[in-house]
Design a protein around this motif. Structure first.
Motif, short mmCIF file in Angstrom:
data_model
loop_
_atom_site.label_atom_id
_atom_site.label_comp_id
_atom_site.label_asym_id
_atom_site.label_seq_id
_atom_site.Cartn_x
_atom_site.Cartn_y
_atom_site.Cartn_z
N SER A 95 -11.84 40.89 42.88
CA SER A 95 -10.48 41.31 43.25
C SER A 95 -10.11 40.85 44.65
CB SER A 95 -10.34 42.84 43.14
OG SER A 95 -11.19 43.48 44.07
N GLY A 96 -11.09 40.81 45.55
CA GLY A 96 -10.83 40.31 46.90
C GLY A 96 -10.46 38.84 46.91
N THR A 97 -11.12 38.08 46.06
CA THR A 97 -10.84 36.64 45.99
C THR A 97 -9.53 36.37 45.27
OG1 THR A 97 -13.21 36.21 45.95
CG2 THR A 97 -11.77 34.42 45.24
N LEU A 98 -9.31 37.05 44.14
CA LEU A 98 -8.15 36.74 43.31
C LEU A 98 -6.84 37.37 43.79
CD1 LEU A 98 -9.66 37.02 39.70
CD2 LEU A 98 -9.21 34.96 41.04
N PHE A 99 -6.91 38.63 44.23
CA PHE A 99 -5.68 39.38 44.46
C PHE A 99 -5.34 39.64 45.92
CE2 PHE A 99 -7.29 40.97 40.28
CZ PHE A 99 -6.40 40.25 39.51
N ALA A 100 -6.25 39.38 46.86
CA ALA A 100 -5.99 39.70 48.26
C ALA A 100 -4.83 38.88 48.83
CB ALA A 100 -7.24 39.50 49.10
N GLY A 101 -4.73 37.63 48.44
CA GLY A 101 -3.62 36.80 48.94
C GLY A 101 -2.27 37.30 48.46
N LEU A 102 -2.19 37.65 47.18
CA LEU A 102 -0.94 38.18 46.62
C LEU A 102 -0.60 39.53 47.25
CD1 LEU A 102 1.39 38.14 44.57
CD2 LEU A 102 -0.19 39.21 42.93
N LEU A 103 -1.60 40.40 47.38
CA LEU A 103 -1.36 41.71 47.99
C LEU A 103 -0.96 41.56 49.46
CD1 LEU A 103 -1.28 44.75 47.67
CD2 LEU A 103 -3.71 44.80 48.24
N ALA A 104 -1.56 40.61 50.17
CA ALA A 104 -1.18 40.37 51.57
C ALA A 104 0.28 39.95 51.66
CB ALA A 104 -2.08 39.30 52.19
N TRP A 105 0.73 39.10 50.74
CA TRP A 105 2.15 38.70 50.71
C TRP A 105 3.05 39.90 50.43
CZ3 TRP A 105 6.02 38.68 47.01
CH2 TRP A 105 7.15 37.93 47.33
N LEU A 106 2.66 40.74 49.48
CA LEU A 106 3.45 41.94 49.17
C LEU A 106 3.48 42.89 50.36
CD1 LEU A 106 2.25 42.57 45.51
CD2 LEU A 106 4.53 41.84 46.24
N ILE A 107 2.36 43.03 51.05
CA ILE A 107 2.30 43.90 52.24
C ILE A 107 3.24 43.38 53.32
CG2 ILE A 107 0.80 44.54 54.18
CD1 ILE A 107 -1.46 44.88 52.11
N ARG A 108 3.25 42.06 53.54
CA ARG A 108 4.14 41.49 54.56
C ARG A 108 5.60 41.76 54.25
NH1 ARG A 108 0.41 37.21 54.51
NH2 ARG A 108 1.65 35.96 53.08
N TRP A 109 5.97 41.76 52.98
CA TRP A 109 7.38 41.89 52.64
C TRP A 109 7.82 43.31 52.33
CZ3 TRP A 109 10.82 38.48 53.83
CH2 TRP A 109 10.41 37.17 54.06
N PHE A 110 6.92 44.21 51.98
CA PHE A 110 7.34 45.54 51.54
C PHE A 110 6.82 46.70 52.38
CE2 PHE A 110 7.71 42.97 47.66
CZ PHE A 110 9.07 43.14 47.44
N MET A 111 5.76 46.51 53.16
CA MET A 111 5.24 47.61 53.97
C MET A 111 5.91 47.61 55.34
SD MET A 111 1.35 48.52 55.12
CE MET A 111 0.80 48.92 53.49
N PRO A 112 6.35 48.78 55.82
CA PRO A 112 6.93 48.84 57.17
C PRO A 112 5.93 48.39 58.23
CG PRO A 112 7.38 50.86 55.96
CD PRO A 112 6.42 50.06 55.13
N ASN A 113 6.42 47.64 59.21
CA ASN A 113 5.56 47.04 60.23
C ASN A 113 4.76 48.07 61.02
OD1 ASN A 113 4.50 45.04 61.96
ND2 ASN A 113 6.08 45.51 63.45
#
Length: 159
Positions: A95-113
């Motif tokens: 999961s770290g290899t496959l999904f961390a990049g996608l989750l990082a992108w989602l975090i950048r766009w949807f989580m408050p700074n």
């Protein structure tokens, strides 16, 4: 001495339970989808440490940032910060290899700074090498190349 051990135990418990972060607010409700950052596995800890060292900034320096320096830091290292948080959520090898990049992108766009910055600062202070101290100590004790103190040293060596 007791206070320091209490703080270490509290940090260990917090890492085991995890830190819950609001991720995405559901429209027209008060509810939010939350992510839980937990203690990463060794492989992800190595990845997170590598990302942290690539930033070239210590925790003490981050604490002294003013608003301009904080904005500059986010502009330069925002991707790495979101990847570090994503690796602490996606803790497995696959999961770290496959999904961390996608989750990082989602975090950048949807989580408050402010939540992202707070999570980064808190998690960096809690992670360390304490959990490896007992492993390193036991490996050092079992090292077959190290002379044992219980074995007498003879002046004559060999057969």
């Amino acid at each position: 001495m007791k206070r320091q051990s209490f703080e270490i135990e509290a940090a260990e418990a917090l890492l085991d339970v995890g830190v819950s972060l609001p991720f995405l607010k559901i429209p027209f409700t008060r509810r939010a989808i939350r992510l839980t950052m937990k203690r990463p596995c060794l492989g992800n800890l190595i990845r997170i440490s590598r990302l942290y060292l690539q930033m070239g900034v210590t925790y003490a320096q981050m604490e002294k940032f003013d608003k301009d320096e904080e904005l500059q830091f986010v502009a330069l290292h925002g991707g790495r910060i979101s990847k570090m948080v994503a690796l602490s959520v996606c803790r497995g090898a696959i999961s770290g290899t496959l999904f961390a990049g996608l989750l990082a992108w989602l975090i950048r766009w949807f989580m408050p700074n402010e939540y992202l910055q707070a999570a980064n600062k808190k998690f960096i202070t809690l992670m360390g090498t304490r959990s490896f101290m007992s492993i390193i100590d036991s490996v050092e004790a079992a090292n077959p190349m190290k002379p044992r103190k219980s074995q007498p040293r003879n002046a004559k060596k060999g057969s």
